[in-house]
Design an enzyme around this catalytic site. Structure first.
Site, PDB file in Angstrom:
ATOM      1  N   TYR A 123     -10.795  34.085  -5.438  1.00 54.43           N
ATOM      2  CA  TYR A 123     -10.199  34.892  -6.512  1.00 54.43           C
ATOM      3  C   TYR A 123     -11.207  35.858  -7.138  1.00 54.43           C
ATOM      4  CZ  TYR A 123      -5.809  32.267  -6.837  1.00 54.43           C
ATOM      5  OH  TYR A 123      -4.586  31.714  -6.594  1.00 54.43           O
ATOM      6  N   LYS A 190     -13.334  20.925  -0.310  1.00 55.48           N
ATOM      7  CA  LYS A 190     -13.066  20.801   1.128  1.00 55.48           C
ATOM      8  C   LYS A 190     -14.432  20.918   1.817  1.00 55.48           C
ATOM      9  CE  LYS A 190     -10.011  20.676   4.548  1.00 55.48           C
ATOM     10  NZ  LYS A 190      -9.014  19.644   4.796  1.00 55.48           N
ATOM     11  N   ASP A 223      -6.841  18.153   0.281  1.00 49.93           N
ATOM     12  CA  ASP A 223      -5.544  17.785   0.868  1.00 49.93           C
ATOM     13  C   ASP A 223      -5.183  16.345   0.512  1.00 49.93           C
ATOM     14  OD1 ASP A 223      -7.817  17.475   2.370  1.00 49.93           O
ATOM     15  OD2 ASP A 223      -6.910  17.865   4.310  1.00 49.93           O
ATOM     16  N   ASP A 247      -5.769  26.525  -8.997  1.00 55.23           N
ATOM     17  CA  ASP A 247      -4.520  27.247  -9.221  1.00 55.23           C
ATOM     18  C   ASP A 247      -3.355  26.477  -8.595  1.00 55.23           C
ATOM     19  OD1 ASP A 247      -2.822  29.219 -10.008  1.00 55.23           O
ATOM     20  OD2 ASP A 247      -3.329  30.608  -8.405  1.00 55.23           O
TER      21      ASP A 247
END
Ligand code: NAD
Length: 359
Positions: A123, A190, A223, A247
């Protein structure tokens, strides 16, 4: 008297801003509102979606209550929300997700807080459009320096994650946990795939955690975190995430507590704070006096607490909770049947909240 900037926004923004303002005023919090504009409506009038006066007012007052602003998809118009957060260095986004009695949801006992990094990651706004000269130059450079090859038909977004920004947000999460007497911070990443960005995030999270031995620390791969939040949300307390995961998981957690109409938020930096709902400008409902003002009103509750006006904040939150628990004077989205003719409008729900504060 405390000066606060009110940013009207566009779409459903002005309606929920008005509803929220009258609720805050009814608490007796003694706010002097500086009413400003941002978004598509003001852009159509002046050519500028984020007037200088709006930024100047927020900088001067240090606190703003902001209604949502539309970001058109796939145009050159960059997100004003992102721009505002970067300009004011509002590096942390705080989104409490709490169950209220009377809200239709699959879960009834959620109480967790999302802390999202606001300035970096995908972002950050460092993007290269497919076919531009700069993009071709970048692709050529990358192809010369990496084993993986990128075609010239690619667009590219850059994902910076720095030690300084990660340290700041994870420290914010731990300080918040300590102040609010919460027990645990979970850092989400991640790192198994993106070793130099999310890996760095995890390493810095672990370093910061060592300074807070009184608060439990753990990490989760993003995840797995999504699945865990659906299956065992009660295991989580304060969750700190890089910008993009933050987000996405904010909306997931909003879903746990009854949807976007119920999810408040705050963007906080060292020199100021902007309070806003998690939801957007829902343009299809613009001007209909129909949508739920609760998320922005609960954002105002966070703002009152930030300003140290705790009794006014409690008064407003209790009134919101009572109106929702009764289920009578609530908007369509809070009725068991969305076509229920007894649903009230945005402004009338605010009036019911005000009446509760007076009763
Ligand atoms: P949205 O949150 O505006 O609306 C999605 C749907 O959620 C709506 O159609 C509506 O059914 C429901 N909804 C949202 N707010 C509600 C409310 N208060 N009461 C009842 N129902 C409500 O999401 P979107 O359609 O993806 O985004 C519309 C625009 O808002 C986009 O331009 C987006 O970029 C922008 N946006 C702005 C902000 C912000 O200003 N901080 C945040 C998110 C999205």
């Amino acid at each position: 008297m405390t000066n606060v900037t009110l940013v009207n926004g566009d779409g459903i923004g002005p309606e929920i801003a008005q509803a929220t303002k009258k609720c805050v005023d009814a608490t007796g919090a003694d706010i002097n509102w500086d009413i400003t504009e941002a978004g598509i409506d003001i852009m159509e009038k002046t050519g500028n979606p984020l007037p200088e006066e709006t930024i100047a007012s927020i900088k001067k007052n240090g606190v703003a209550l902001k209604a949502p602003i539309t970001t058109p998809v796939g145009t050159g118009f960059r997100s004003i929300n992102v721009h505002l957060r970067q300009t004011l260095d509002l590096y942390s986004c705080l989104r409490p997700c709490k169950s209220y009695e009377g809200v239709r949801s699959r879960y009834s006992d959620i109480d967790l807080v999302i802390v999202r990094e606001n300035t970096e990651d995908l972002y950050a706004g460092i993007e290269f459009q497919k076919g531009n000269d700069d993009t071709t130059e970048l692709i050529n450079w990358l192809n010369a320096h990496s084993k993986r090859k990128i075609g010239n038909d690619a667009g590219i977004s850059i994902k910076p994650i720095s030690v300084a920004a990660t340290e700041k947000i994870v420290t914010f999460a731990f300080d918040y946990a300590r102040k609010m007497k919460r027990k645990k911070v979970t850092s989400v990443h991640k790192a198994n795939i993106m070793k130099f960005t999310d890996g760095l995030w995890l390493e810095v999270s672990r370093e910061v955690a060592k300074k807070y031995p009184d608060i439990e620390f753990e990490d989760r791969i993003v995840d797995n975190m999504c699945m865990q939040l659906i299956q065992k949300p009660e295991l989580y307390d304060v969750i700190v995430l890089p910008n993009l995961y933050g987000d996405i998981l904010s909306d997931l957690c909003a879903g746990l507590v009854g949807g976007l109409g119920m999810a408040p938020g705050a963007n906080i930096g060292d020199n100021g704070a902007v309070f806003e709902a998690t939801h957007g400008s829902a343009p299809k409902y613009k001007g209909q006096n129909k949508v739920n003002p609760t998320a922005l009103i609960l954002s105002a509750v966070m703002m009152l607490n930030y300003l140290g006006k705790h009794s006014e904040a409690d008064k407003l939150e209790n009134a919101v909770a009572a109106v929702i628990a009764e289920g009578k004077d609530v908007t369509y989205d809070m009725k068991p049947d969305r076509n229920d003719p007894t649903a009230v409008g945005t402004s009338e729900m605010a009036d019911a909240i005000i009446a509760k504060m007076k009763s």
